[in-house]
Design an enzyme around this catalytic site. Structure first.
Site, PDB file in Angstrom:
ATOM      1  CG  HIS A   1      40.855  49.094  43.487  1.00 49.60           C
ATOM      2  ND1 HIS A   1      39.554  48.731  43.202  1.00 49.60           N
ATOM      3  CD2 HIS A   1      41.615  48.491  42.550  1.00 49.60           C
ATOM      4  CE1 HIS A   1      39.537  47.968  42.134  1.00 49.60           C
ATOM      5  NE2 HIS A   1      40.773  47.786  41.719  1.00 49.60           N
TER       6      HIS A   1
ATOM      7  CG  HIS B   1      37.413  46.469  38.770  1.00 54.25           C
ATOM      8  ND1 HIS B   1      38.049  45.626  37.921  1.00 54.25           N
ATOM      9  CD2 HIS B   1      38.069  46.370  39.940  1.00 54.25           C
ATOM     10  CE1 HIS B   1      39.061  45.046  38.531  1.00 54.25           C
ATOM     11  NE2 HIS B   1      39.090  45.473  39.764  1.00 54.25           N
TER      12      HIS B   1
ATOM     13  CG  HIS C   1      41.291  42.463  42.199  1.00 53.24           C
ATOM     14  ND1 HIS C   1      40.997  43.387  43.174  1.00 53.24           N
ATOM     15  CD2 HIS C   1      41.525  43.167  41.070  1.00 53.24           C
ATOM     16  CE1 HIS C   1      41.043  44.597  42.662  1.00 53.24           C
ATOM     17  NE2 HIS C   1      41.373  44.502  41.383  1.00 53.24           N
TER      18      HIS C   1
ATOM     19  CB  CYS D   1      38.758  46.618  33.431  1.00 45.89           C
ATOM     20  SG  CYS D   1      38.680  47.072  35.164  1.00 45.89           S
TER      21      CYS D   1
END
Length: 129
Positions: A55, A59, A96, A110
């Site tokens: 994306h 993060h 990932h 997260c």
């Protein structure tokens, strides 16, 4: 300000393609007035995994308990072991996946930008190859 315990937050199954045995709790999000970041707690059941995806936002992850692997790099070409206390930075657009390779539950926190938090996990996710 508020203080919240994970056991008081609804846990949702991540019912999205590529996820196996994953649950998520939105610990802090936009509905709480968080303007910048959302904090999510994930549980990955033994031998489960998040989807292999990417994306357009970064993060940050901290492994709370358990162990497994994080897949990253170009098209998921790098695999590294992870365990309790490890932190992971995932840059934008990097493919990932988090895998639980053990017989115990893998838990990780997260952080994502609040405006990308869709509540059920991988918003704007693009399947990896």
């Amino acid at each position: 300000m508020f203080v919240r315990k994970p056991e008081n937050v609804n846990q949702q199954d991540m019912d999205i393609p590529g996820a196996k045995g994953v649950k998520m709790q939105l610990m802090i999000g936009r509905d709480d007035g968080a303007p910048t970041f959302s904090m999510r707690l994930f549980e990955v059941q033994p031998h489960g995994h998040t989807p292999l995806h990417s994306h357009n936002y970064e993060h940050e992850v901290m492994i709370v308990s358990g162990e497994g692997q994080v897949v990253g790099g170009t098209n998921g070409s790098t695999i590294r072991p992870i365990k309790q206390g490890d932190v992971v930075f995932m840059p934008p657009n990097e493919t990932h996946q988090f895998r639980n390779t053990s017989n115990d539950t893998l838990k990780f926190m997260c952080l994502v930008p609040t405006h990308f938090d869709c509540g059920q996990g991988a918003c704007e996710a693009t399947p990896g190859s």
